[in-house]
Write an enzyme that holds these catalytic residues in place. Structure first.
Site, PDB file in Angstrom:
ATOM      1  N   ASP A 292      -8.752-102.025-109.166  1.00 39.32           N
ATOM      2  CA  ASP A 292      -9.157-100.678-108.784  1.00 39.32           C
ATOM      3  C   ASP A 292     -10.183-100.102-109.758  1.00 39.32           C
ATOM      4  OD1 ASP A 292      -8.642 -98.214-107.200  1.00 39.32           O
ATOM      5  OD2 ASP A 292      -7.943 -97.442-109.120  1.00 39.32           O
ATOM      6  N   GLU A 334     -12.999-103.738-106.661  1.00 39.53           N
ATOM      7  CA  GLU A 334     -13.303-102.527-105.916  1.00 39.53           C
ATOM      8  C   GLU A 334     -14.388-101.790-106.694  1.00 39.53           C
ATOM      9  OE1 GLU A 334     -12.620 -98.126-104.714  1.00 39.53           O
ATOM     10  OE2 GLU A 334     -11.970 -98.952-106.613  1.00 39.53           O
TER      11      GLU A 334
HETATM   12  C1  GLC Z   1     -13.735 -95.159-106.104  1.00 41.58           C
HETATM   13  C2  GLC Z   1     -15.089 -95.342-105.512  1.00 41.58           C
HETATM   14  C3  GLC Z   1     -15.698 -94.065-105.036  1.00 41.58           C
HETATM   15  C4  GLC Z   1     -14.690 -93.348-104.198  1.00 41.58           C
HETATM   16  C5  GLC Z   1     -13.524 -93.031-105.064  1.00 41.58           C
HETATM   17  C6  GLC Z   1     -12.470 -92.238-104.376  1.00 41.58           C
HETATM   18  O1  GLC Z   1     -13.865 -94.889-107.410  1.00 41.58           O
HETATM   19  O2  GLC Z   1     -15.924 -95.974-106.433  1.00 41.58           O
HETATM   20  O3  GLC Z   1     -16.829 -94.301-104.269  1.00 41.58           O
HETATM   21  O4  GLC Z   1     -15.231 -92.202-103.681  1.00 41.58           O
HETATM   22  O5  GLC Z   1     -12.935 -94.211-105.481  1.00 41.58           O
HETATM   23  O6  GLC Z   1     -12.235 -92.586-103.089  1.00 41.58           O
HETATM   24  C1  GLC Z   2      -9.929 -96.237-106.209  1.00 41.68           C
HETATM   25  C2  GLC Z   2      -9.033 -95.943-105.047  1.00 41.68           C
HETATM   26  C3  GLC Z   2      -9.047 -94.492-104.749  1.00 41.68           C
HETATM   27  C4  GLC Z   2      -8.632 -93.749-105.970  1.00 41.68           C
HETATM   28  C5  GLC Z   2      -9.458 -94.146-107.174  1.00 41.68           C
HETATM   29  C6  GLC Z   2      -8.824 -93.694-108.423  1.00 41.68           C
HETATM   30  O1  GLC Z   2     -11.244 -96.017-105.910  1.00 41.68           O
HETATM   31  O2  GLC Z   2      -9.435 -96.697-103.944  1.00 41.68           O
HETATM   32  O3  GLC Z   2      -8.233 -94.193-103.658  1.00 41.68           O
HETATM   33  O4  GLC Z   2      -8.796 -92.394-105.729  1.00 41.68           O
HETATM   34  O5  GLC Z   2      -9.556 -95.529-107.318  1.00 41.68           O
HETATM   35  O6  GLC Z   2      -7.715 -94.500-108.739  1.00 41.68           O
END
Ligand code: GLC
Ligand code: GLC
Length: 647
Positions: A292, A334
């Site tokens: 993540d 991610e």
């Molecule tokens: C992640 C992604 C970002 C997204 C966020 C919350 O950090 O990099 O693009 O908006 O999570 O969804």
């Molecule tokens: C990732 C997850 C998102 C979350 C963020 C912080 O981007 O997909 O849902 O808000 O990390 O953990």
């Protein structure tokens, strides 16, 4: 990282010093098994050592941490079940297992899908109905009550939320999934912990040792310096990246919500402890570890504090550790960032899998513009990744849709990036009159004009609007759009990943606005709870849900029946029609040509052009199961998806 001779020699010396201690731990272990483990360790150690040396050698107690790490790794290996060790052996023989055409991924929240883990296990047959072979279960671990960012604020990496079940049940679930040929994916939320994690609580209680687990500052001096060059990620929650804790009178680094405290990977203790949390997940039976928020792991003044070289080193070090202790597990990154940066995480020695946010965003872009130019242009340049790696292709996930295409690609096509993103936000949030989509914006930043989009696939494809307006024609088009998108992700190189409710055309759910812990975070609009009553409609092929379900099942089966959809070889073509996307898939001696019509009108491809691409006058479309004669031209229906093979 390249390893010089000196570092190699030091690595060897260190390992030779430490091995006797490890052997001591392993007394009683089968000698052959131990040898296999030690061989893996010998093979990986130079790389691991060189990264750790780079990151941590300035600590006077570097060797202590090295010893600590190897000891704990070995303990974790000893604790690994024989089933999983057998899987390790199998995957070493077949390291590219995830590239097989049998792979089809899905994701869900255990609670929204089936109440809890026990309910989830009863619903595994539903996954089998859809031929799912990889399942991402959304975060299940202990987290604060109320707002916890959908579980992405973890208070304890080793216990499951009480409402969902126990750690034993999670382990049993993993085992059961594995027996049924489904690989479990779980998140490793390792950029931050919640402010209720034991480490955070001890930091709040004033224990300096634990304050060093996070990034904390006595006054605004340094935070101000950092903020000169970083962008806020959740500007709706708080401006900038820091939160003041009056209890300890310090500023804490919080990239996301103010209850998510960023860990300090400059501290080797943090690295070691988190490496063990990772291996704990591996030993539960996780086969795909979703890493993540990888972009944010490392911080340095004067930079955006995203995608820094040290962030990559930490991933490579974790990769190396997993290769030694749990080689069955692969990483999925991610990184929802600029496509150049996304690509940098993808490597057999870093993350073997990666979300493909570029394809995701541009599928929506092509749908809105009825023009595949930017999609094609970007994929031509950016689809190919190192061998031994694969994309995870998705239409949408639990997060927002961000317009992460490259500005340079857009400019090359004379598309002004900023205005284009604004148009896309307007199109998908209903501000644009002629749009079929119903969606919401996310984290609109008044300073920059940036925004992202939320909505279920069905609602963004026009189903919600068509049903509301009882417009049969629009209804049909909406269903076709949904199936078109699933057709592309099921056939283009990589693993398709479906949001489970999308396979039943679930619409936006606005009830989150009534829930104090969710209101304000529009992503909840596309996380509806699973309506099992409605799901019954899938048995009636003439209902809307039935059509969507069977259409999606059809493309899944198509993928799984044809080996040509294995591997990553995807050749983007120019179909000489700006509303069409076309690509060849090649595997071994097989080839198919996939064509997707992104417009609501009939479209044609010239027969002579198809022949130029090597097709014959008569081709078979595997989607419709029909042979087509394309003398003059091949005619495609609105939003039709075809998979052509030579007869
Ligand atoms: C992640 C992604 C970002 C997204 C966020 C919350 O950090 O990099 O693009 O908006 O999570 O969804
Ligand atoms: C990732 C997850 C998102 C979350 C963020 C912080 O981007 O997909 O849902 O808000 O990390 O953990």
């Amino acid at each position: 990282m390249t390893i010089d001779a000196w570092t190699k020699a030091q690595a060897k010396r260190s390992l030779n010093r430490l091995l006797p201690k490890l052997e001591h731990l392993a007394s009683g272990v089968d000698a052959g098994e131990w040898e296999v483990y030690v061989n893996r360790l010998r093979q990986e150690f130079p790389r691991l050592f060189s990264i750790l040396f780079h990151l941590y050698a300035t600590n006077y107690d570097f060797f202590f941490y090295l010893e600590d790490l190897l000891t704990r790794m070995t303990e974790m290996w000893l604790a690994r079940s024989s089933d999983l060790k057998a899987l390790d052996a199998a995957r070493i023989i077949d390291p590219n297992w995830f590239e097989a055409n049998r792979m089809v991924g899905a994701m869900c929240y255990a609670d929204l899908f089936a109440g809890d883990l026990r309910g989830f296990r009863k619903r595994i047959p539903y996954l089998a109905e859809l031929n799912i072979t990889m399942l991402h279960l959304m975060p299940l671990f202990q987290c604060p009550k109320g707002d916890n960012d959908g579980g992405y604020a973890i208070s304890d990496y080793r216990s499951v939320q009480e409402d969902l079940g126990t750690i034993e049940e999670l382990q049993e679930t993993a085992t059961e999934l594995r027996r049924r040929g489904i690989s479990l994916a779980l998140d490793f939320v390792f950029n931050h912990t919640s402010d209720e994690h034991e480490w955070a609580l001890r930091a709040l209680a004033g224990e300096e040792e634990y304050q060093k687990f996070y990034r904390m500052f006595d006054d605004r001096h340094e935070p101000d310096e950092y903020e000169e060059s970083i962008l806020a990620i959740f500007p709706d929650d708080h401006p900038g990246c820091f939160t003041y804790s009056s209890k300890i009178r310090r500023w804490v680094w919080t990239t996301f919500n103010n209850f998510q405290w960023d860990l300090n990977y400059e501290n080797p203790e943090v690295f070691n402890r988190m490496a063990m949390e990772m291996l704990f997940l591996a030993n539960i039976g996780v086969e795909i570890l979703r890493l993540d928020a990888v972009a944010f792991l490392w911080k340095e003044k004067g930079t955006s504090c995203q995608n820094l070289p040290e962030a990559h080193m930490i991933l490579q070090a974790f990769n190396s550790i997993a290769n030694v202790v749990a080689p069955a597990m692969v990483f999925k990154s991610e990184a929802i960032v600029h496509p150049d940066e996304v690509a940098r995480y993808i490597h057999p020695q870093e993350c073997q899998l990666s979300y493909n946010p570029l394809l995701m965003a541009l599928l929506w872009e092509a749908m809105a513009t009825k023009n595949t130019g930017l999609l094609r242009h970007s994929l031509e340049r950016r689809f190919s990744i190192p061998s031994g790696c694969a994309w995870v292709n998705y239409i949408r996930c639990h997060d927002d849709i961000g317009w992460t295409f490259s500005d340079e690609d857009a400019v090359e096509l004379n598309i002004p990036p900023h205005d284009h993103r604004r148009f896309l936000n307007d199109f998908y949030s209903g501000r644009f009159q002629e749009s079929f989509a119903v969606g919401l914006t996310f984290q609109e930043n008044p300073l920059t004009g940036d925004a992202r989009i939320c909505g279920t696939t069905a609602s963004l494809c026009g189903l919600e609007k068509a049903l509301g307006e009882k417009d049969e024609e629009q209804l049909e088009l909406a269903i076709r759009r949904i199936l078109l998108l699933h057709g592309v992700i099921a056939t283009i190189g990589g693993i398709p990943m479906i949001y489970l409710g999308d396979a039943l055309g679930f619409l936006n759910d606005y009830s989150f606005r009534e829930d104090n812990s969710k209101t304000g975070d529009n992503r909840w609009v596309h996380r509806p709870s699973f309506d099992w009553k409605k799901a019954e409609d899938r048995f009636e092929p003439e209902t809307v849900i039935g059509k969507i379900f069977h259409g999606i099942l059809r493309v899944i089966q198509l993928r799984q029946q044809h080996k040509v959809f294995s591997g990553m070889d995807t050749e983007i073509i120019d179909p000489r029609n700006k509303t069409l996307l076309g690509y060849f898939r090649h595997f071994e001696d097989q080839t198919t040509l996939c064509l997707a019509n992104f417009s609501a009108k009939h479209q044609t491809v010239l027969g002579s052009h198809l022949r130029l691409l090597g097709m014959r006058k008569i081709v078979t479309d595997l989607m419709s199961g029909k042979s087509l004669v394309a003398m003059e031209s091949l005619v495609m229906e609105p939003y039709q998806f075809m998979v052509l093979v030579k007869v």
